[in-house]
Design an enzyme around this catalytic site. Structure first.
Site, PDB file in Angstrom:
ATOM      1  N   CYS A  13       0.824  -1.219   0.000  1.00 17.14           N
ATOM      2  CA  CYS A  13       0.000   0.000   0.000  1.00 17.14           C
ATOM      3  C   CYS A  13       0.858   1.269   0.000  1.00 17.14           C
ATOM      4  O   CYS A  13       1.658   1.488   0.915  1.00 17.14           O
ATOM      5  CB  CYS A  13      -0.916   0.015   1.222  1.00 17.14           C
ATOM      6  SG  CYS A  13      -1.912   1.519   1.326  1.00 17.14           S
ATOM      7  N   LYS A  40      -9.676  -9.974   4.679  1.00 14.18           N
ATOM      8  CA  LYS A  40      -9.530  -9.108   5.848  1.00 14.18           C
ATOM      9  C   LYS A  40      -9.980  -9.807   7.123  1.00 14.18           C
ATOM     10  O   LYS A  40     -11.100 -10.318   7.186  1.00 14.18           O
ATOM     11  CB  LYS A  40     -10.340  -7.824   5.648  1.00 14.18           C
ATOM     12  CG  LYS A  40      -9.914  -7.009   4.438  1.00 14.18           C
ATOM     13  CD  LYS A  40     -10.861  -5.856   4.166  1.00 14.18           C
ATOM     14  CE  LYS A  40     -10.471  -5.123   2.888  1.00 14.18           C
ATOM     15  NZ  LYS A  40     -11.429  -4.050   2.537  1.00 14.18           N
ATOM     16  N   VAL A  53      -6.411   0.350   4.744  1.00 13.97           N
ATOM     17  CA  VAL A  53      -5.192   0.713   5.466  1.00 13.97           C
ATOM     18  C   VAL A  53      -4.665   2.016   4.867  1.00 13.97           C
ATOM     19  O   VAL A  53      -4.998   2.354   3.723  1.00 13.97           O
ATOM     20  CB  VAL A  53      -4.123  -0.405   5.353  1.00 13.97           C
ATOM     21  CG1 VAL A  53      -4.573  -1.639   6.087  1.00 13.97           C
ATOM     22  CG2 VAL A  53      -3.786  -0.742   3.899  1.00 13.97           C
ATOM     23  N   GLU A  70      -6.977   7.163   7.531  1.00 15.10           N
ATOM     24  CA  GLU A  70      -6.632   8.085   6.443  1.00 15.10           C
ATOM     25  C   GLU A  70      -5.165   8.508   6.574  1.00 15.10           C
ATOM     26  O   GLU A  70      -4.738   9.051   7.596  1.00 15.10           O
ATOM     27  CB  GLU A  70      -7.548   9.306   6.388  1.00 15.10           C
ATOM     28  CG  GLU A  70      -9.005   8.983   6.110  1.00 15.10           C
ATOM     29  CD  GLU A  70      -9.227   8.341   4.746  1.00 15.10           C
ATOM     30  OE1 GLU A  70      -8.367   8.484   3.846  1.00 15.10           O
ATOM     31  OE2 GLU A  70     -10.270   7.681   4.574  1.00 15.10           O
ATOM     32  N   SER A  71      -4.412   8.254   5.513  1.00 19.42           N
ATOM     33  CA  SER A  71      -2.959   8.423   5.569  1.00 19.42           C
ATOM     34  C   SER A  71      -2.523   9.854   5.854  1.00 19.42           C
ATOM     35  O   SER A  71      -1.557  10.075   6.588  1.00 19.42           O
ATOM     36  CB  SER A  71      -2.319   7.941   4.264  1.00 19.42           C
ATOM     37  OG  SER A  71      -2.745   8.719   3.160  1.00 19.42           O
TER      38      SER A  71
END
Length: 231
Positions: A13, A40, A53, A70-71
């Site tokens: 990711c 998952k 993720v 949320e990155s």
């Protein structure tokens, strides 16, 4: 500093990589747990509101636990809890860099269209769109990092995008999408930075290539053909 940070991740990711890069830049210890997004686990679905993720589980010194997702939110939180901030303090500069972090997310989405395009024509359209985006970016890069001499959150946000392109270029033996001069110099500098290099496992290139080949896309077929030539 929290008592414990647990980063729920997936090995490929790009958005997870952002959080890892920031944590490494700020020398923040964390535990990383990879999950299989194709299967998952229940504990992950209970933890992640979006089923995606990265997720950061924060355990405070008083024992309380919080879940962040949320990155960009996770990256900013990590930036704020330790050391000199990677985001500028001046409101307009901070807002501008946040906007370019969002532009990085859109760039990653465009790369996704590139590696999933089923036909040569669709691939060519996706490559043109990505090239146009990089030309826009060329007008903003100050060098050696996005905003000049200091590594920042925009750099952390774009590094995973450039990593995609570096892997594809490496396997095919040419640029899949031409990078203009300043973007090329910037992406090369990011590739060499310790926090970026160590944000993925050593087998990341091969894992990514296998992932794209499985998409049965035009780029996947190119990667597979070159893999056979190298065998």
């Amino acid at each position: 500093m929290p008592e414990r940070l647990r980063l729920i991740s997936h090995k490929l990711c790009p958005f997870v990589q952002r959080a890892v890069i920031v944590a490494k830049e700020k020398e923040i210890p964390f535990e990383r747990v990879d999950v299989d997004l194709a299967n998952k686990p229940d504990w992950f679905l209970k933890l992640s509101p979006t089923g995606k993720v990265p997720v950061l589980e924060v355990t405070e010194t008083d024992g309380s636990t919080h879940v962040l997702f949320e990155s960009s939110v996770i990256a900013e939180y990590l930036d704020e809890i330790s050391g000199e901030p990677l985001l500028p303090r001046q409101p307009i500069s901070k807002a501008r860099q946040r906007a370019w972090v969002e532009f990085a997310s859109a760039t990653i989405a465009d790369i996704g269209k590139l590696y999933t395009a089923p036909t040569e024509d669709a691939y060519a359209d996706a490559a043109r769109a990505l090239r146009d985006r990089l030309l826009q970016l060329e007008q903003q890069v100050e060098g050696p990092w996005f905003a000049g001499s200091r590594f920042g959150l925009v750099d952390a946000a774009f590094a995973p995008a450039f990593r995609y392109l570096e892997v594809f270029d490496w396997r095919i033996g040419r640029e899949v999408v031409e990078r203009p001069a300043k973007v090329r110099a910037w992406s090369d500098a990011l590739t060499k930075r310790d926090s970026v290099r160590t944000a993925v496992r050593d087998d990341y290139p091969e894992q990514l290539i296998d992932f794209v080949i499985a998409k049965n896309s035009h780029l996947g077929r190119l990667l597979e053909r070159h893999a056979l030539e190298l065998a």
